[in-house]
Design a protein around this motif. Structure first.
Motif, mmCIF file in Angstrom:
data_model
loop_
_atom_site.group_PDB
_atom_site.id
_atom_site.type_symbol
_atom_site.label_atom_id
_atom_site.label_comp_id
_atom_site.label_asym_id
_atom_site.label_seq_id
_atom_site.Cartn_x
_atom_site.Cartn_y
_atom_site.Cartn_z
ATOM 1 N N ARG A 171 3.687 -6.516 2.919
ATOM 2 C CA ARG A 171 3.602 -7.737 3.723
ATOM 3 C C ARG A 171 5.008 -8.307 3.836
ATOM 4 O O ARG A 171 5.851 -8.105 2.960
ATOM 5 C CB ARG A 171 2.645 -8.742 3.102
ATOM 6 C CG ARG A 171 3.099 -9.378 1.813
ATOM 7 C CD ARG A 171 2.075 -10.381 1.279
ATOM 8 N NE ARG A 171 1.841 -11.472 2.182
ATOM 9 C CZ ARG A 171 0.667 -11.718 2.779
ATOM 10 N NH1 ARG A 171 -0.364 -10.933 2.534
ATOM 11 N NH2 ARG A 171 0.519 -12.745 3.586
ATOM 12 N N PHE A 193 3.982 0.441 2.484
ATOM 13 C CA PHE A 193 3.864 -0.671 3.421
ATOM 14 C C PHE A 193 3.821 -1.967 2.623
ATOM 15 O O PHE A 193 3.252 -2.011 1.532
ATOM 16 C CB PHE A 193 2.605 -0.524 4.270
ATOM 17 C CG PHE A 193 2.526 0.797 4.980
ATOM 18 C CD1 PHE A 193 1.923 1.887 4.379
ATOM 19 C CD2 PHE A 193 3.081 0.952 6.238
ATOM 20 C CE1 PHE A 193 1.871 3.118 5.014
ATOM 21 C CE2 PHE A 193 3.044 2.175 6.884
ATOM 22 C CZ PHE A 193 2.438 3.257 6.260
ATOM 23 N N CYS A 243 0.842 -1.190 0.000
ATOM 24 C CA CYS A 243 0.000 0.000 0.000
ATOM 25 C C CYS A 243 0.881 1.246 0.000
ATOM 26 O O CYS A 243 1.960 1.249 0.615
ATOM 27 C CB CYS A 243 -0.914 -0.005 1.229
ATOM 28 S SG CYS A 243 -2.108 1.349 1.288
ATOM 29 N N GLY A 264 -1.037 2.561 8.140
ATOM 30 C CA GLY A 264 0.069 1.787 8.692
ATOM 31 C C GLY A 264 0.047 0.330 8.298
ATOM 32 O O GLY A 264 0.832 -0.477 8.801
ATOM 33 N N SER A 265 -0.842 -0.035 7.375
ATOM 34 C CA SER A 265 -1.018 -1.440 6.992
ATOM 35 C C SER A 265 -0.769 -1.642 5.516
ATOM 36 O O SER A 265 -0.991 -0.753 4.698
ATOM 37 C CB SER A 265 -2.441 -1.877 7.318
ATOM 38 O OG SER A 265 -2.731 -3.140 6.746
ATOM 39 N N TYR A 266 -0.329 -2.839 5.181
ATOM 40 C CA TYR A 266 -0.189 -3.178 3.767
ATOM 41 C C TYR A 266 -1.514 -3.659 3.190
ATOM 42 O O TYR A 266 -1.623 -3.892 1.992
ATOM 43 C CB TYR A 266 0.881 -4.261 3.575
ATOM 44 C CG TYR A 266 0.598 -5.553 4.306
ATOM 45 C CD1 TYR A 266 1.177 -5.821 5.540
ATOM 46 C CD2 TYR A 266 -0.258 -6.504 3.766
ATOM 47 C CE1 TYR A 266 0.915 -6.995 6.213
ATOM 48 C CE2 TYR A 266 -0.521 -7.680 4.429
ATOM 49 C CZ TYR A 266 0.072 -7.919 5.650
ATOM 50 O OH TYR A 266 -0.195 -9.094 6.309
ATOM 51 N N TYR A 267 -2.545 -3.799 4.050
ATOM 52 C CA TYR A 267 -3.835 -4.301 3.579
ATOM 53 C C TYR A 267 -4.957 -3.509 4.222
ATOM 54 O O TYR A 267 -5.642 -4.009 5.117
ATOM 55 C CB TYR A 267 -3.970 -5.781 3.884
ATOM 56 C CG TYR A 267 -5.043 -6.499 3.079
ATOM 57 C CD1 TYR A 267 -5.427 -7.805 3.394
ATOM 58 C CD2 TYR A 267 -5.670 -5.896 1.996
ATOM 59 C CE1 TYR A 267 -6.387 -8.463 2.661
ATOM 60 C CE2 TYR A 267 -6.633 -6.550 1.257
ATOM 61 C CZ TYR A 267 -6.989 -7.846 1.591
ATOM 62 O OH TYR A 267 -7.929 -8.499 0.848
ATOM 63 N N PRO A 268 -5.161 -2.278 3.772
ATOM 64 C CA PRO A 268 -6.245 -1.459 4.314
ATOM 65 C C PRO A 268 -7.586 -1.934 3.775
ATOM 66 O O PRO A 268 -7.648 -2.877 2.984
ATOM 67 C CB PRO A 268 -5.904 -0.073 3.773
ATOM 68 C CG PRO A 268 -5.252 -0.361 2.451
ATOM 69 C CD PRO A 268 -4.445 -1.615 2.679
ATOM 70 N N CYS A 316 -3.546 4.050 4.040
ATOM 71 C CA CYS A 316 -2.988 2.737 4.362
ATOM 72 C C CYS A 316 -3.177 2.455 5.849
ATOM 73 O O CYS A 316 -3.331 1.300 6.248
ATOM 74 C CB CYS A 316 -1.500 2.685 4.017
ATOM 75 S SG CYS A 316 -1.147 2.886 2.259
#
Length: 126
Positions: A64, A62, A53, A107-111, A105
């Motif tokens: 995984r 970001f 993301c 702070g996540s790679y999978y929002p 995002c």
């Protein structure tokens, strides 16, 4: 005008590279987030997995853990395109890849994506 259409997939040997593209009309004016997620073979029963993301507001990215150091997400405002450069591809990267838009995002790679488009198939096989 179609948006979030992913392209650039194909068949590649392990260790090879591909660059995926995501069309995002008006990219330079966007301040949300664009990301990539994938769905491995297995039909609709398989859950999708987040990949990467990018916050369009500050450029933070970001990933995984399994793709860190191998994949790079980037943007080209002039071409209205977000890219996913994938290097050193592995069998487990085989999936249909989608790009989508999220508010951020976070702070996540999978929002949580609220819009996405047609995916592109990536097959890693020798």
């Amino acid at each position: 005008q179609e948006h979030f259409v992913a392209s650039g997939g194909g068949l590649v040997q392990p260790g090879g590279s591909l660059r995926l593209s995501c069309a995002v009309p008006g990219l330079s004016h966007e301040t949300n987030a664009i990301g990539w997620f994938r769905q491995a073979p297995g039909g609709e029963e398989r859950e999708s997995d987040g990949v990467s993301c990018i916050n369009l507001s500050d450029g933070n990215t970001f990933y995984r853990d399994s793709v860190k150091g191998r994949f790079i997400i980037s943007r080209d405002n002039d071409k209205n395109t977000v890219y996913l450069q994938m290097n050193n591809l592995k069998h487990e990267d085989t999936a249909t890849y989608y790009c989508g838009m999220a508010e951020r995002c976070g702070g996540s790679y999978y929002p949580e994506y609220y819009d996405w488009g047609q995916g592109t198939q990536v097959t890693v096989s020798s």
